[in-house]
Design a protein around this motif. Structure first.
Motif, PDB file in Angstrom:
ATOM      1  N   ALA A 130       9.577   4.074 -11.203  1.00 35.65           N
ATOM      2  CA  ALA A 130      10.529   4.275 -12.454  1.00 35.65           C
ATOM      3  C   ALA A 130      11.115   2.942 -12.796  1.00 35.65           C
ATOM      4  N   GLN A 131      11.427   1.950 -11.972  1.00 37.74           N
ATOM      5  CA  GLN A 131      11.923   0.758 -12.367  1.00 37.74           C
ATOM      6  C   GLN A 131      10.847  -0.172 -13.063  1.00 37.74           C
ATOM      7  N   ILE A 132       9.756  -0.006 -12.546  1.00 35.46           N
ATOM      8  CA  ILE A 132       8.547  -1.057 -13.143  1.00 35.46           C
ATOM      9  C   ILE A 132       8.257  -0.240 -14.573  1.00 35.46           C
ATOM     10  N   ASN A 133       8.351   1.019 -14.704  1.00 36.91           N
ATOM     11  CA  ASN A 133       8.040   1.543 -15.831  1.00 36.91           C
ATOM     12  C   ASN A 133       9.379   1.545 -16.992  1.00 36.91           C
ATOM     13  N   ASP A 178       0.083   1.905  -6.442  1.00 46.25           N
ATOM     14  CA  ASP A 178      -0.909   1.006  -5.882  1.00 46.25           C
ATOM     15  C   ASP A 178      -1.546   0.121  -6.755  1.00 46.25           C
ATOM     16  N   ILE A 179      -2.183   0.822  -7.912  1.00 44.80           N
ATOM     17  CA  ILE A 179      -2.750  -0.162  -8.783  1.00 44.80           C
ATOM     18  C   ILE A 179      -1.813  -1.230  -9.469  1.00 44.80           C
ATOM     19  N   LEU A 180      -0.408  -0.886  -9.779  1.00 43.73           N
ATOM     20  CA  LEU A 180       0.070  -2.181 -10.399  1.00 43.73           C
ATOM     21  C   LEU A 180       0.559  -2.979  -9.502  1.00 43.73           C
ATOM     22  N   LEU A 181       0.792  -2.669  -8.098  1.00 44.93           N
ATOM     23  CA  LEU A 181       1.249  -3.572  -7.108  1.00 44.93           C
ATOM     24  C   LEU A 181      -0.180  -4.309  -6.864  1.00 44.93           C
ATOM     25  N   GLN A 182      -1.376  -4.177  -6.591  1.00 43.92           N
ATOM     26  CA  GLN A 182      -2.178  -4.854  -6.427  1.00 43.92           C
ATOM     27  C   GLN A 182      -2.685  -5.909  -7.233  1.00 43.92           C
ATOM     28  N   ARG A 183      -2.660  -5.153  -8.607  1.00 48.93           N
ATOM     29  CA  ARG A 183      -2.700  -6.557  -9.536  1.00 48.93           C
ATOM     30  C   ARG A 183      -1.842  -7.584  -9.536  1.00 48.93           C
ATOM     31  N   PHE A 184      -0.403  -7.271  -9.276  1.00 47.97           N
ATOM     32  CA  PHE A 184       0.581  -8.259  -9.173  1.00 47.97           C
ATOM     33  C   PHE A 184       0.247  -9.018  -8.090  1.00 47.97           C
ATOM     34  N   MET A 185      -0.177  -8.541  -6.926  1.00 47.23           N
ATOM     35  CA  MET A 185      -0.509  -9.145  -5.623  1.00 47.23           C
ATOM     36  C   MET A 185      -1.547 -10.153  -5.768  1.00 47.23           C
ATOM     37  N   ALA A 186      -2.535  -9.927  -6.595  1.00 47.70           N
ATOM     38  CA  ALA A 186      -3.683 -10.678  -7.001  1.00 47.70           C
ATOM     39  C   ALA A 186      -3.147 -11.841  -7.856  1.00 47.70           C
ATOM     40  N   GLU A 187      -2.477 -11.583  -8.715  1.00 44.77           N
ATOM     41  CA  GLU A 187      -1.925 -12.612  -9.763  1.00 44.77           C
ATOM     42  C   GLU A 187      -0.774 -13.413  -9.486  1.00 44.77           C
ATOM     43  N   PRO A 222      11.930   4.269  -2.427  1.00 41.57           N
ATOM     44  CA  PRO A 222      11.009   5.393  -2.751  1.00 41.57           C
ATOM     45  C   PRO A 222       9.995   5.024  -3.713  1.00 41.57           C
ATOM     46  N   ASP A 223       8.749   5.490  -3.493  1.00 41.16           N
ATOM     47  CA  ASP A 223       7.816   5.348  -4.489  1.00 41.16           C
ATOM     48  C   ASP A 223       8.129   5.672  -6.048  1.00 41.16           C
ATOM     49  N   ARG A 225       0.977  -1.136  -0.045  1.00 36.01           N
ATOM     50  CA  ARG A 225       0.053   0.127  -0.077  1.00 36.01           C
ATOM     51  C   ARG A 225       0.974   1.274  -0.142  1.00 36.01           C
ATOM     52  N   ARG A 226       0.956   2.054  -1.101  1.00 39.07           N
ATOM     53  CA  ARG A 226       1.814   2.871  -1.349  1.00 39.07           C
ATOM     54  C   ARG A 226       1.396   4.260  -1.391  1.00 39.07           C
ATOM     55  N   GLY A 227       1.824   5.119  -1.495  1.00 32.10           N
ATOM     56  CA  GLY A 227       1.424   6.898  -1.375  1.00 32.10           C
ATOM     57  C   GLY A 227       1.107   7.170  -3.116  1.00 32.10           C
TER      58      GLY A 227
END
Length: 86
Positions: free
Chosen positions: A59-62, A24-33, A53-54, A17-19
């Motif tokens: 930046a790494q994910i993108n 948040d959206i990217l990580l929620q999807r990853f966590m669910a899958e 840091p967020d 759960r990030r700021g």
């Protein structure tokens, strides 16, 4: 190697759960899958990524910045794959 029990996994879930809403959206999807299928080694790398840091993690994910290791790059690839399925 660190073993991740249910308590440690709950802690990791809370840390996703990030700021930054986009993160948040990217990580929620990853966590669910993918979260329940991660090995202890992958969980250790994921914990290291969550310590960033967020803006740096986003930046790494993108793909705007390089990852520190091959293991981190592989995990970022899984996060990106989850994003692509959106």
């Amino acid at each position: 190697m660190t073993r991740f029990d249910d308590t440690a996994k709950r802690r990791i879930r809370f840390q996703t759960r990030r700021g930054l809403l986009e993160l948040d959206i990217l990580l929620q999807r990853f966590m669910a899958e993918e979260f329940e299928r991660l090995s202890d080694a992958e969980l250790a790398v994921f914990t290291e990524l969550l310590a960033l840091p967020d803006p740096e993690l986003f930046a790494q994910i993108n793909g705007q910045t390089e990852t520190a290791s091959a293991e981190a790059a592989a995990l970022i690839g899984k996060i990106r794959s989850s994003r692509a399925a959106m």
